[in-house]
Structures are given as C-alpha cells and as structure tokens.
Design an enzyme around this catalytic site. Structure first.
Site, PDB file in Angstrom:
ATOM      1  N   TRP A  28       0.850  -1.198   0.000  1.00 33.99           N
ATOM      2  CA  TRP A  28       0.000   0.000   0.000  1.00 33.99           C
ATOM      3  C   TRP A  28       0.881   1.242   0.000  1.00 33.99           C
ATOM      4  CZ3 TRP A  28      -5.157   1.362  -0.026  1.00 33.99           C
ATOM      5  CH2 TRP A  28      -6.074   0.318  -0.045  1.00 33.99           C
ATOM      6  N   LEU A  60      -1.300  -4.866   7.692  1.00 38.49           N
ATOM      7  CA  LEU A  60      -1.858  -5.881   8.581  1.00 38.49           C
ATOM      8  C   LEU A  60      -1.280  -7.270   8.324  1.00 38.49           C
ATOM      9  CD1 LEU A  60      -5.597  -4.791   8.810  1.00 38.49           C
ATOM     10  CD2 LEU A  60      -3.876  -4.727  10.629  1.00 38.49           C
ATOM     11  N   GLU A  61      -0.737  -7.494   7.143  1.00 36.90           N
ATOM     12  CA  GLU A  61      -0.122  -8.785   6.830  1.00 36.90           C
ATOM     13  C   GLU A  61       1.313  -8.891   7.357  1.00 36.90           C
ATOM     14  OE1 GLU A  61      -3.595  -8.273   5.125  1.00 36.90           O
ATOM     15  OE2 GLU A  61      -1.995  -7.057   4.248  1.00 36.90           O
ATOM     16  N   VAL A  82       1.050   3.801   6.537  1.00 38.24           N
ATOM     17  CA  VAL A  82      -0.375   3.951   6.819  1.00 38.24           C
ATOM     18  C   VAL A  82      -0.642   5.445   6.959  1.00 38.24           C
ATOM     19  CG1 VAL A  82      -2.288   3.274   8.316  1.00 38.24           C
ATOM     20  CG2 VAL A  82      -0.301   1.747   8.057  1.00 38.24           C
ATOM     21  N   ILE A  83      -1.481   5.965   6.061  1.00 39.24           N
ATOM     22  CA  ILE A  83      -1.799   7.397   6.048  1.00 39.24           C
ATOM     23  C   ILE A  83      -3.213   7.590   6.588  1.00 39.24           C
ATOM     24  CG2 ILE A  83      -2.055   9.472   4.626  1.00 39.24           C
ATOM     25  CD1 ILE A  83      -0.011   8.215   2.669  1.00 39.24           C
ATOM     26  N   HIS A  89     -10.306   3.439  10.920  1.00 38.94           N
ATOM     27  CA  HIS A  89      -9.494   2.346  10.382  1.00 38.94           C
ATOM     28  C   HIS A  89      -8.004   2.630  10.565  1.00 38.94           C
ATOM     29  CE1 HIS A  89      -8.673  -1.159   7.976  1.00 38.94           C
ATOM     30  NE2 HIS A  89      -7.915  -0.452   7.148  1.00 38.94           N
ATOM     31  N   ASN A 114      10.979  -1.659  13.105  1.00 42.42           N
ATOM     32  CA  ASN A 114       9.644  -1.199  12.712  1.00 42.42           C
ATOM     33  C   ASN A 114       9.777   0.054  11.855  1.00 42.42           C
ATOM     34  OD1 ASN A 114       7.047  -0.267  12.419  1.00 42.42           O
ATOM     35  ND2 ASN A 114       6.481  -0.548  14.549  1.00 42.42           N
ATOM     36  N   ARG A 128       9.765  11.248   5.382  1.00 46.41           N
ATOM     37  CA  ARG A 128      10.386  10.213   6.207  1.00 46.41           C
ATOM     38  C   ARG A 128      10.847   8.990   5.422  1.00 46.41           C
ATOM     39  NH1 ARG A 128       7.076  13.365   8.662  1.00 46.41           N
ATOM     40  NH2 ARG A 128       7.289  13.848  10.878  1.00 46.41           N
TER      41      ARG A 128
END
EC number: 2.5.1.78
Length: 160
Positions: A28, A60-61, A82-83, A89, A114, A128
């Site tokens: 994503w 999530l995977e 993740v935006i 969500h 991470n 970033r």
C-alpha cells in the site's frame, strides 16, 4: 538531518557480516513503501548483512509474515506506510501492526526494525521515506536499529 533526540547508531560498514536479515514491506502507498523497502535493503547490505526480501499486500499482513521470517533470520525489518483517512481504520491498523510486530519480537527474541510509517498525510510520509527530498530515512533507520539490536544480542549471548 535527523530530528532532535533521535539516537545516532554508528555501525561500521561490514559490522553485520554473517547476519541474515529479512526485509518485508507492505505494498500500500507504493510510492513511499518502495523507497522504504529499497533504503532498508541498502542499509543492511552496506553493513554487510546477507539480505532476503519480500512484499506483502498491506501493513496488517506484516506481523504474520515477519513471524515466519524470524525462524530463519537474525533480524527482520518491516516497512509500510499507513496514512490517516477519515475513519477509525487508521488507528485500528496502526495499533494492530505496532502491537503485532512488538509481540512477534518478544515471542521470538528476534529484533524487528519497525519501519512502518503512521502519518497524518502524504507529505509526512515523503519526508520520512528516504531519498534526496526526504528529511529522514526510516527505511535505513529501522534496518540499522534492528541490526544493532541483533549485534547487541550476540554480545550478550557471548558473555553467558
């Protein structure tokens, strides 16, 4: 230039010689995650680690695939982006991924870098992700942190 308060981990090129490192990245927001993925691989290789890499669909995977990789690698780097959107969500995904990666690291004893960005907007991610236009390089930073932790764990094991 790193933000104030961020530790500077200085490892010599070749410091990770003999370490096996996996880089696993979500797809994503590919404009961002492709950079994070490449920067993590580059940093690990520059330090002398043997690197294998995989892509998964989304953030999530990451925890389950990272858990599988921990069986065969000395350190694992997970990257993604993740935006924040208009729904809850975002928070659910961020919390689940962070908890999942932390849980896997604690359960396996394998350091996990991470490199999953959790940002309010696209520009924060660009800033970033590494590369010439970025203020920070979280792909390389997460790889360096995981490799450093793996080296510290080896030192601790050698004492015992």
């Amino acid at each position: 230039m790193p933000a104030e308060g961020i530790p500077q981990i200085n490892l010599d090129p070749g410091a990770a010689e003999g370490l096996r490192v996996a880089v696993i990245s979500a797809q994503w927001n590919a404009e961002i995650t492709d950079k994070l993925h490449a920067e993590a691989i580059g940093a690990a290789r520059e330090l002398g680690a043997s690197v294998e890499d995989w892509r998964v669909a989304g953030a999530l995977e990451l925890p389950v695939v990272v858990a599988a990789a921990c069986k065969n690698f000395d350190a694992v780097i997970a990257t993604g982006c993740v935006i924040e959107g208009e729904t809850e969500h975002f928070r659910v995904v961020c919390d689940a991924v962070t908890y999942g990666l932390t849980r896997v690291s604690l359960d396996t004893g394998v350091p996990i870098g991470n490199g999953v960005l959790t940002v309010a907007n696209h520009q924060q991610a660009v800033d970033r992700a590494g590369g010439p236009e970025a203020k920070e390089n979280k792909g390389a930073d997460s790889a360096t942190a995981a490799i450093h932790a793996a080296l510290v764990l080896r030192q601790i094991a050698a004492v015992g």
